[in-house]
Design a protein around this motif. Structure first.
Motif, mmCIF file in Angstrom:
data_model
loop_
_atom_site.group_PDB
_atom_site.id
_atom_site.type_symbol
_atom_site.label_atom_id
_atom_site.label_comp_id
_atom_site.label_asym_id
_atom_site.label_seq_id
_atom_site.Cartn_x
_atom_site.Cartn_y
_atom_site.Cartn_z
ATOM 1 N N TYR A 143 0.849 -1.185 0.000
ATOM 2 C CA TYR A 143 0.000 0.000 0.000
ATOM 3 C C TYR A 143 0.891 1.243 0.000
ATOM 4 C CZ TYR A 143 -4.236 -2.710 0.771
ATOM 5 O OH TYR A 143 -5.295 -3.575 0.630
ATOM 6 N N PRO A 144 0.452 2.278 -0.704
ATOM 7 C CA PRO A 144 1.294 3.474 -0.860
ATOM 8 C C PRO A 144 1.839 3.988 0.462
ATOM 9 C CG PRO A 144 -0.674 3.658 -2.223
ATOM 10 C CD PRO A 144 -0.845 2.425 -1.380
ATOM 11 N N GLY A 145 3.156 4.170 0.488
ATOM 12 C CA GLY A 145 3.794 4.771 1.652
ATOM 13 C C GLY A 145 3.832 3.914 2.890
ATOM 14 N N SER A 146 3.604 2.601 2.747
ATOM 15 C CA SER A 146 3.595 1.736 3.928
ATOM 16 C C SER A 146 4.331 0.447 3.619
ATOM 17 C CB SER A 146 2.155 1.418 4.355
ATOM 18 O OG SER A 146 1.587 0.450 3.493
ATOM 19 N N MET A 147 4.535 -0.371 4.657
ATOM 20 C CA MET A 147 5.148 -1.684 4.497
ATOM 21 C C MET A 147 4.106 -2.795 4.440
ATOM 22 S SD MET A 147 8.244 -0.947 4.189
ATOM 23 C CE MET A 147 8.968 -2.594 4.247
ATOM 24 N N GLN A 148 2.836 -2.434 4.495
ATOM 25 C CA GLN A 148 1.766 -3.437 4.481
ATOM 26 C C GLN A 148 1.562 -3.970 3.065
ATOM 27 O OE1 GLN A 148 -2.086 -2.054 5.735
ATOM 28 N NE2 GLN A 148 -3.080 -4.004 5.352
ATOM 29 N N PRO A 149 1.650 -5.296 2.878
ATOM 30 C CA PRO A 149 1.470 -5.852 1.536
ATOM 31 C C PRO A 149 0.049 -5.621 1.010
ATOM 32 C CG PRO A 149 2.502 -7.444 3.007
ATOM 33 C CD PRO A 149 2.011 -6.321 3.861
ATOM 34 N N SER A 150 -0.024 -5.181 -0.230
ATOM 35 C CA SER A 150 -1.310 -5.077 -0.917
ATOM 36 C C SER A 150 -1.599 -6.360 -1.676
ATOM 37 C CB SER A 150 -1.289 -3.886 -1.871
ATOM 38 O OG SER A 150 -2.427 -3.890 -2.694
ATOM 39 N N SER A 151 -0.553 -6.936 -2.265
ATOM 40 C CA SER A 151 -0.659 -8.226 -2.943
ATOM 41 C C SER A 151 0.740 -8.787 -3.157
ATOM 42 C CB SER A 151 -1.377 -8.082 -4.294
ATOM 43 O OG SER A 151 -0.586 -7.327 -5.199
ATOM 44 N N TYR A 152 0.827 -10.091 -3.311
ATOM 45 C CA TYR A 152 2.100 -10.703 -3.698
ATOM 46 C C TYR A 152 1.787 -11.801 -4.700
ATOM 47 C CZ TYR A 152 0.788 -12.670 0.912
ATOM 48 O OH TYR A 152 0.105 -13.140 2.018
ATOM 49 N N ASP A 153 2.465 -11.711 -5.860
ATOM 50 C CA ASP A 153 2.120 -12.507 -7.024
ATOM 51 C C ASP A 153 3.324 -13.286 -7.537
ATOM 52 O OD1 ASP A 153 0.380 -10.411 -6.540
ATOM 53 O OD2 ASP A 153 -0.196 -10.150 -8.622
ATOM 54 N N GLN A 282 -1.637 10.914 3.905
ATOM 55 C CA GLN A 282 -1.394 9.476 3.784
ATOM 56 C C GLN A 282 -1.313 8.861 5.172
ATOM 57 O OE1 GLN A 282 2.503 7.537 2.462
ATOM 58 N NE2 GLN A 282 1.303 7.467 0.564
ATOM 59 N N GLN A 283 -2.143 7.850 5.399
ATOM 60 C CA GLN A 283 -2.190 7.210 6.717
ATOM 61 C C GLN A 283 -2.331 5.713 6.538
ATOM 62 O OE1 GLN A 283 -1.587 8.382 9.554
ATOM 63 N NE2 GLN A 283 -2.385 6.942 11.034
ATOM 64 N N SER A 284 -1.349 4.960 7.015
ATOM 65 C CA SER A 284 -1.360 3.487 6.944
ATOM 66 C C SER A 284 -1.597 2.988 5.531
ATOM 67 C CB SER A 284 -2.430 2.919 7.884
ATOM 68 O OG SER A 284 -2.200 3.331 9.212
ATOM 69 N N GLY A 285 -0.953 3.645 4.569
ATOM 70 C CA GLY A 285 -1.055 3.203 3.186
ATOM 71 C C GLY A 285 -2.298 3.661 2.469
ATOM 72 N N ARG A 286 -3.123 4.479 3.120
ATOM 73 C CA ARG A 286 -4.374 4.953 2.524
ATOM 74 C C ARG A 286 -4.324 6.470 2.378
ATOM 75 N NH1 ARG A 286 -9.605 6.563 4.373
ATOM 76 N NH2 ARG A 286 -11.177 5.959 2.842
ATOM 77 N N ILE A 287 -4.789 6.977 1.225
ATOM 78 C CA ILE A 287 -4.902 8.413 1.022
ATOM 79 C C ILE A 287 -6.307 8.831 1.432
ATOM 80 C CG2 ILE A 287 -4.687 10.315 -0.608
ATOM 81 C CD1 ILE A 287 -2.114 8.731 -0.135
ATOM 82 N N GLU A 288 -6.382 9.748 2.383
ATOM 83 C CA GLU A 288 -7.684 10.154 2.922
ATOM 84 C C GLU A 288 -7.673 11.644 3.243
ATOM 85 O OE1 GLU A 288 -7.590 7.479 6.233
ATOM 86 O OE2 GLU A 288 -6.654 8.922 7.582
ATOM 87 N N PRO A 289 -8.858 12.238 3.360
ATOM 88 C CA PRO A 289 -8.887 13.655 3.756
ATOM 89 C C PRO A 289 -8.438 13.813 5.206
ATOM 90 C CG PRO A 289 -11.111 12.768 3.672
ATOM 91 C CD PRO A 289 -10.203 11.713 3.090
ATOM 92 N N MET A 290 -7.865 14.953 5.524
ATOM 93 C CA MET A 290 -7.431 15.227 6.891
ATOM 94 C C MET A 290 -8.594 15.059 7.868
ATOM 95 S SD MET A 290 -4.575 16.071 8.422
ATOM 96 C CE MET A 290 -3.574 16.993 7.239
ATOM 97 N N ASP A 291 -9.813 15.269 7.399
ATOM 98 C CA ASP A 291 -11.002 15.116 8.225
ATOM 99 C C ASP A 291 -11.039 13.731 8.870
ATOM 100 O OD1 ASP A 291 -13.914 16.513 8.589
ATOM 101 O OD2 ASP A 291 -14.114 14.342 8.430
ATOM 102 N N ILE A 404 2.600 12.976 12.235
ATOM 103 C CA ILE A 404 1.497 12.155 11.746
ATOM 104 C C ILE A 404 0.919 12.673 10.424
ATOM 105 C CG2 ILE A 404 -0.431 13.373 12.877
ATOM 106 C CD1 ILE A 404 -1.440 10.579 13.742
ATOM 107 N N PHE A 405 1.258 13.918 10.075
ATOM 108 C CA PHE A 405 0.646 14.546 8.890
ATOM 109 C C PHE A 405 1.525 14.333 7.661
ATOM 110 C CE2 PHE A 405 -0.610 17.255 12.586
ATOM 111 C CZ PHE A 405 -1.910 16.785 12.679
ATOM 112 N N LYS A 406 1.406 13.173 7.055
ATOM 113 C CA LYS A 406 2.201 12.853 5.867
ATOM 114 C C LYS A 406 1.445 13.373 4.635
ATOM 115 C CE LYS A 406 3.987 8.696 8.144
ATOM 116 N NZ LYS A 406 5.319 9.222 8.435
ATOM 117 N N ILE A 407 1.806 14.597 4.221
ATOM 118 C CA ILE A 407 1.053 15.245 3.143
ATOM 119 C C ILE A 407 1.924 15.608 1.942
ATOM 120 C CG2 ILE A 407 -0.664 16.177 4.745
ATOM 121 C CD1 ILE A 407 0.697 18.854 4.605
ATOM 122 N N PHE A 408 3.239 15.387 2.054
ATOM 123 C CA PHE A 408 4.138 15.848 0.989
ATOM 124 C C PHE A 408 4.770 14.678 0.226
ATOM 125 C CE2 PHE A 408 4.476 19.385 4.150
ATOM 126 C CZ PHE A 408 3.826 20.341 3.377
#
Length: 818
Positions: A143-153, A282-291, A404-408
């Motif tokens: 997942y973007p910006g994280s070490m969590q696997p999204s898939s392995y093929d 960006q939080q835990s590999g997910r792009i989300e609004p600051m909200d 915690i604010f990974k925005i750049f």
């Protein structure tokens, strides 16, 4: 003598005894050992456990013949399916085997390493496949910006010289290679991501078992429509009854408790906080609004969504713009009175500054270190609270330092798996040559200007900075950004806070319906207008619940039942749906279902269950998630309604002497029977659909994983309750109501016990963290009471048969009746 032995062995009493031993064996395996290898060695691979399954199968064949189930084809098919499933399991057990195939990039092999025993996974032997497999390329995606696997093929080539075949294949989670009786599935990978570990399964019993699963589904659904089945006979009795009803609802406010305004606290305006809320992070590999991040932060710190008259966005924005001021604001929830005393606070909230000495050292390092060193199972309540305090203080630290604010993003974002940086990460990024110093200074200034604009309530400047940040994000990471529409709806989802509001709505409706039901029974009068209003409000609540689940589905990008929070929310939906669609004409049944829904909604919002939207683990990326989880969690709704109705019926028994409620008790038990039967059907089908999914994901349909084991235990428990109607000492209205209530403790163990207490096995991705284990004793007590009552009734039934044999023909539930 032979006839006596025949009658004893092929009796319902023997079936119950064998079932109880089978249940206890599975409970021992899941609760008595710390590893699956030990459970296999002492239970699942033993001869005694194997013998129980054989005896159960033989007993079932004899009982089916003795009770002439073949005269009712749907009932016969339903019971025959169990025999076929057992045969398939036996073929798998005696003729199937599992192994692993470890390949490095470019490597070719024709040998797998086969496990001799599940109790000793390291004891393996080589076995030739008869063909070769080459690993062309292994690809690990995160997942973007994280070490969590999204898939392995694994991209492989199959080379079969004997059959003159060569072809390429793409193996990944939920997409297995099937060739010449072998099933290859993606199990793991090497730490350097240059090699793949494939699990290999050879199972000749699979299709036999699948056929049994299909027959079971057909048998359940056909028996529900078959006019001579017990299910339809019960439905007919219910239609002839006069106990009808109702329901109501009002959407309550959140009920958040606000503290008094703190004088002289600088506050960020709502308009400025709203602009801040729209910045993507960006939080835990997910792009989300600051909200979304702000809501998660404040919920973690305070267990609320607002405090001091400020929204979660205003609070977080204030922590960024005025860190020194907000560090003295009581924002961190402290649950234990001893810790409050140590902190010297009067209420439940402590300021961030209270946790540090004047020199900046953390005050409670010793206590927290001791808590972490203590094994989880041995931690006391105080130690668990110290760990929570540590988490909350660290979250606050990340906010005050802007870590915690990974925005750049950076120009190299695509090469770095779209990793984004916070200003706290930038210095390290420059040292690692991931970012040049000029870009770093530019980002520093941009964030500082954003904070300054918030302080000055300069909305125009904030808007310009927000647009610049978004332009950077789009330029360097445009491929992973959510659409503006999705961002908008995610913010709407956050701010509506529908699910917490439904706690009060469902609970109030349930209580009103229950009280109305009792009132109508006592007064022997129906209040149709009130009943109609209650039903309409109930449907309104269900529609709102459904709409919010669909909105979460859209926002998250996956079905909303993939983690603990979402699945509990779905169970609540199932309870409300079952009561409104199937039992709305019974006031007590409707109230029970809605009340159960409210209780599950409350459980979902306890502080140890996170409502955060998260990414999915690779195995859950399958259409089977929609089917298996939806069916099995729906079953919990029906079984929960049955349990609550059982409890209400026990109350009616207590009132029976005064108000003569025999008719109402029987009517309610008819509803309970229908609810349990539908619940058992959905639980059985859902469990076996999970087996099919497991076979597509992990290469085997049954592995005695704790979750599937407890699902099987629950199936047997409810099957015994329903078949208890065929045994004189267990068919009484009181016993049936009591057993219906107590049986749900096994469902609670299947869900909460496995996820929060056992927390091991292939389903561990759904686990959570519980506040100690005192609650598990209540579940154990409930299950223990169930065993005690069933065994007592069984013994009485056996003694009754010995002294005065009961003819099968006298049983109103015999297949020949109706």
């Amino acid at each position: 003598m032979i006839k006596k032995l025949y009658n004893v062995f092929f009796s319902l009493e023997t079936a119950v005894v064998l079932s109880l031993v089978f249940i206890l064996g599975q409970m021992y395996a899941t609760l008595g050992f710390s590893t699956m290898a030990q459970a296999w060695g002492y239970v699942y691979e033993t001869k005694w456990f194997e013998a129980i399954m054989w005896l159960l199968g033989i007993n079932l064949v004899g009982v089916m013949l003795r009770y002439k189930t073949y005269k009712k084809l749907p009932v016969f098919i339903l019971h025959l399916s169990v025999i076929i499933i057992l045969i398939g399991a036996a073929v798998t057990r005696y003729f199937g085997y599992e192994g692993t195939l470890h390949l490095r990039n470019g490597e070719t092999k024709n040998v797998i390493m086969v496990e001799k025993s599940k109790s000793n996974p390291s004891n393996v032997y080589p076995k030739k496949l008869g063909f070769e497999i080459r690993l062309d390329k292994f690809v690990l995606r995160k997942y973007p910006g994280s070490m969590q696997p999204s898939s392995y093929d694994s991209y492989v080539t199959v080379i079969d010289k004997a059959h003159n075949k060569t072809f390429k294949y793409h193996i990944y989670m939920n997409h297995i290679l099937v060739y010449r009786g072998y099933r290859f599935y993606q199990a793991s990978y090497d730490m350097d991501a240059q090699g793949s570990i494939l699990s290999v399964n050879h199972d000749p019993g699979m299709y036999i078992t699948y056929f049994g699963y299909a027959l079971m589904a057909i048998g359940f659904f056909w028996s529900m429509a078959y006019r001579r089945s017990r299910f339809m006979l019960t439905v007919k009795k219910l239609k002839q009854s006069g106990l009808f009803a109702f329901l109501l609802m009002m959407l309550l406010g959140n009920g958040y408790v606000h503290a008094n305004e703190i004088n002289n606290l600088p506050k960020i305006s709502k308009q400025a906080a709203d602009l801040w809320a729209h910045v993507l992070v960006q939080q835990s590999g997910r792009i989300e609004p600051m909200d979304t991040l702000d809501l998660d932060i404040i919920h973690k710190l305070t267990l609320k969504s607002k405090m001091y008259g400020l929204s979660y966005n205003q609070l977080v924005a204030g922590m960024v713009a005025y860190p020194s001021k907000y560090q003295n604001l009581p924002l961190i929830y402290v649950g234990h009175p001893k810790i409050r005393k140590l902190l010297g606070i009067k209420g439940k909230y402590a300021p961030y500054s209270a946790f540090f000495l004047p020199n900046g050292d953390f005050r409670f390092s010793k206590e927290i270190d001791e808590a972490f060193k203590t094994p989880n199972k041995d931690r006391n309540v105080l130690q668990r609270e110290w760990i929570k305090i540590n988490d909350r203080v660290y979250v606050a630290f990340e906010v005050y330092t802007a870590k915690i604010f990974k925005i750049f993003p950076t120009p190299k974002a695509e090469k770095m798996n779209y990793r984004w940086f916070s200003i706290a990460d930038i210095a390290q990024a420059v040292k690692m040559n991931l970012m040049n110093p000029m870009d770093a200074q530019f980002y520093y200034n941009m964030f500082a200007n954003l904070a300054e604009a918030m302080k000055n309530n300069d909305l125009k400047a904030m808007k310009q900075i927000e647009e610049k940040i978004y332009a950077l994000q789009k330029n360097y990471s445009g491929k992973i950004l959510p659409s503006e529409t999705k961002v908008k709806w995610e913010i709407i989802y956050n701010r509506l806070q529908i699910f917490p509001k439904l706690i009060g709505a469902y609970t109030l409706l349930g209580l009103i319906a229950i009280f109305l039901g009792f009132f109508e029974i006592i007064k022997l009068k129906r209040y149709k207008k009130v009943e109609t209003a209650v039903v309409l409000f109930g449907y309104l609540a269900l529609c709102v619940h459904t709409a919010n689940m669909l909105l979460r589905w859209y926002v998250a990008g996956h079905a909303p039942w993939s983690d603990a929070y979402e699945s509990i929310i779905f169970i609540a939906w199932g309870s409300a749906f079952a009561s409104l669609v199937f039992f709305r004409k019974s006031m007590l049944a409707l109230g029970a279902g809605l009340f159960v829904a409210g209780m599950f909604m409350m459980v979902a919002h306890l502080n140890n269950i996170s409502p955060q939207i998260t990414n999915m683990v690779p195995v859950l990326k399958s259409y089977w998630l929609l089917i298996h989880v939806a069916v099995i969690t729906s079953s919990y709704g029906f079984l929960g309604v049955g349990s609550m109705l059982g409890l209400l019926n026990l109350i009616l028994f207590a009132m029976n002497k005064k108000y003569k409620l025999e008719t109402q008790i029987k009517q309610l038990n008819n509803i309970i029977y229908i609810s349990l039967y539908i619940g058992l059907a959905l639980l059985s089908i859902g469990t076996f659909l999970g087996g099919v999914w497991a076979n597509e994901s992990w290469g085997r349909y049954w592995s005695w994983d704790p979750k599937e084991t407890w699902s099987l235990i629950s199936m047997i428990v409810y099957a015994l309750v329903i078949h208890g109607k065929m045994m004189p000492k267990l068919r009484g209205e009181f016993i049936f109501s009591l057993m219906s209530f107590l049986s749900f403790f096994f469902i609670l163990m299947t869900y909460f016990g496995v996820n929060f207490y056992i927390a091991q096995g292939l389903h561990s991705y759904g686990q959570g963290v519980a506040d100690g284990y005192g609650w598990i004793n209540i579940i154990f007590a409930g299950m223990g009471a169930w065993f005690a009552i069933l065994i007592l009734g069984l013994v009485q039934n056996i003694l009754n048969k010995v002294s005065k044999p009961v003819k099968i023909d006298n049983n109103e539930y015999h297949p020949d009746k109706g």
